[in-house]
Structure formats: C-alpha cells, structure tokens
Design a protein around this motif. Structure first.
Motif, PDB file in Angstrom:
ATOM      1  N   ILE A 100      57.168  92.876  54.188  1.00  0.00           N
ATOM      2  CA  ILE A 100      58.331  92.473  54.984  1.00  0.00           C
ATOM      3  C   ILE A 100      58.838  93.695  55.739  1.00  0.00           C
ATOM      4  N   ASP A 101      59.461  93.455  56.874  1.00  0.00           N
ATOM      5  CA  ASP A 101      59.970  94.559  57.678  1.00  0.00           C
ATOM      6  C   ASP A 101      61.409  94.898  57.270  1.00  0.00           C
ATOM      7  N   LYS A 102      62.054  95.740  58.055  1.00  0.00           N
ATOM      8  CA  LYS A 102      63.403  96.202  57.712  1.00  0.00           C
ATOM      9  C   LYS A 102      64.422  95.077  57.696  1.00  0.00           C
ATOM     10  N   THR A 103      64.148  94.012  58.440  1.00  0.00           N
ATOM     11  CA  THR A 103      65.066  92.874  58.472  1.00  0.00           C
ATOM     12  C   THR A 103      64.671  91.793  57.465  1.00  0.00           C
ATOM     13  N   LYS A 104      63.714  92.168  56.583  1.00  0.00           N
ATOM     14  CA  LYS A 104      63.218  91.269  55.537  1.00  0.00           C
ATOM     15  C   LYS A 104      62.475  90.059  56.085  1.00  0.00           C
ATOM     16  N   LYS A 105      61.922  90.213  57.279  1.00  0.00           N
ATOM     17  CA  LYS A 105      61.064  89.194  57.839  1.00  0.00           C
ATOM     18  C   LYS A 105      59.604  89.582  57.588  1.00  0.00           C
ATOM     19  N   PRO A 106      58.710  88.608  57.436  1.00  0.00           N
ATOM     20  CA  PRO A 106      57.304  88.933  57.158  1.00  0.00           C
ATOM     21  C   PRO A 106      56.662  89.690  58.317  1.00  0.00           C
ATOM     22  N   ASP A 107      55.965  90.762  57.972  1.00  0.00           N
ATOM     23  CA  ASP A 107      55.234  91.555  58.954  1.00  0.00           C
ATOM     24  C   ASP A 107      53.795  91.052  58.971  1.00  0.00           C
ATOM     25  N   LEU A 108      53.440  90.340  60.033  1.00  0.00           N
ATOM     26  CA  LEU A 108      52.121  89.712  60.112  1.00  0.00           C
ATOM     27  C   LEU A 108      51.146  90.502  60.982  1.00  0.00           C
ATOM     28  N   ASN A 109      51.445  91.773  61.235  1.00  0.00           N
ATOM     29  CA  ASN A 109      50.577  92.570  62.099  1.00  0.00           C
ATOM     30  C   ASN A 109      49.163  92.692  61.551  1.00  0.00           C
ATOM     31  N   CYS A 110      49.043  92.987  60.254  1.00  0.00           N
ATOM     32  CA  CYS A 110      47.707  93.130  59.642  1.00  0.00           C
ATOM     33  C   CYS A 110      46.968  91.801  59.659  1.00  0.00           C
ATOM     34  N   LEU A 111      47.687  90.729  59.389  1.00  0.00           N
ATOM     35  CA  LEU A 111      47.084  89.400  59.389  1.00  0.00           C
ATOM     36  C   LEU A 111      46.603  89.026  60.790  1.00  0.00           C
TER      37      LEU A 111
END
Length: 205
Positions: free
Chosen positions: A102-113
C-alpha cells in the motif's frame, strides 16, 4: 479443452520469487502425481524475477526469506531461475506472485502488478508460433475485488493483442486467481498442507 495447455507437461513461469513465488516454483517443479488423475506431472518451471542479485543468490543456493533450504535450491529439477524475459516466451501458464504493497495514502500500489501484466502481454505477442495453446495467467498477488478483470486483463489485452476468454486457438488467453496462503516463517503449515482457493475465467480453466 484442446485450446488449453496440457497441465501435466506444460511450461510454467512464476513471476516474482519472494516468500510466495519461490516455494510455489519449487513445488511445481517436483515430479509428483496429479491428485485427481494419478498421472505424473512433468513440467518445466521458470522462476523469474527482475532482481538480478536475487537470481544470483538463488542459483548459489541462498534464499534470504529462509523459506527454502539450500539443498532444495541446488538440487532442483525442471526449474531454472532467471531475470531474462526471453526465457518466458515458451511458457504456457504464467503465475504472478509480485508484491502489492500500500502507498502512503493506504491505497494499493499496483505498479509491480501492472509491470508484470505488461511483461506477459509483450511476451505473448512475441511468442513462438509453434506454441498453439491459449495461455493461462494466474494471479496470486493480493488485490481488491475486480482488479483482475478491471486492471490486469486490459493491460494484457493491449500488449498481447489477444482477447480475454477467447477460445479460438492462437487468439485468446485466460485468467485464474488463487489468493496467496503463505505464512512466512511457519515451519508447520506450508504450501503443501494449506488449503488453497482457486478460480478461473471459465470452468475448464
């Protein structure tokens, strides 16, 4: 089901060799019998990770996650570790186990995906013509409901020029989802004795 890979002897790529992907790649490479048919499974497994240092360590028998013993890495059969994207081109089944923090805003970070989906799409576009079966792409990375079809599938379609759930040979691909069930550091409950939930984009998958 002639449009799908032969699950008994297909080539499988596992993308992401962390505490989820590495044990999975090791287990898939073993010559076991299918629990349903008793047929012997004889598959070529490609363990892929962009981290070249990680690949080098695994090839030397070192797993920094301490999930896999050194002798299993050194004495592996039907399994290679690589960061060379070209090695993925003969794969018929792809399993994505990249991290989804998750990022700083607690949203999922899907960059790797997203990067993994893009890589697979490009690989499928360049795939050798003698591979006729329509590939299956399985996701194990933790995502929110709907991410497979709303986020992942469009990337793969755009990069590969193939159509999701298209059964015509050479024209489509299929997806599956199986949430990761690994408890890092647990020596009693591992991948072989934890029940997994699986799903596919049609009944055959």
């Amino acid at each position: 089901m002639d449009y799908l890979p032969n699950i008994f002897n297909c080539n499988v790529s596992v993308l992401g060799l962390g505490y989820v992907g590495l044990p999975l790649a090791i287990e898939l490479s073993k010559n076991k019998k299918c629990l349903k048919t008793e047929k012997t499974l004889n598959r070529k497994i490609i363990g892929f990770d962009l981290n070249q240092s990680r690949i080098k360590e695994l090839n030397q028998g070192l797993d920094r996650t301490n999930e896999i013993a050194s002798n299993e890495l050194i004495n592996k059969n039907n399994l290679i570790f690589t960061s060379d994207v070209r090695k993925l081109e003969e794969s018929e089944v792809f399993i994505i186990t990249v991290p989804t923090p998750i990022d700083k805003t607690k949203k999922p970070d899907l960059n790797c995906l997203g990067s993994a989906c893009s890589t697979i799409g490009k690989v499928l576009k360049k795939r050798k013509s003698n591979i006729l079966k329509n590939p299956i792409i399985i996701f194990e990375s933790t995502v929110y409901p709907g991410a497979t079809e709303e986020f992942c599938v469009p990337i793969i379609e755009e990069e590969s020029q193939l159509k999701f759930n298209q059964k015509e040979i050479g024209r489509g691909f299929f997806c599956g989802y199986s949430p990761e069930r690994i408890n890092p550091g647990d020596k009693n409950y591992k991948i072989t004795n934890i029940v997994k939930v699986t799903s596919g984009s049609n009944a055959d998958v």
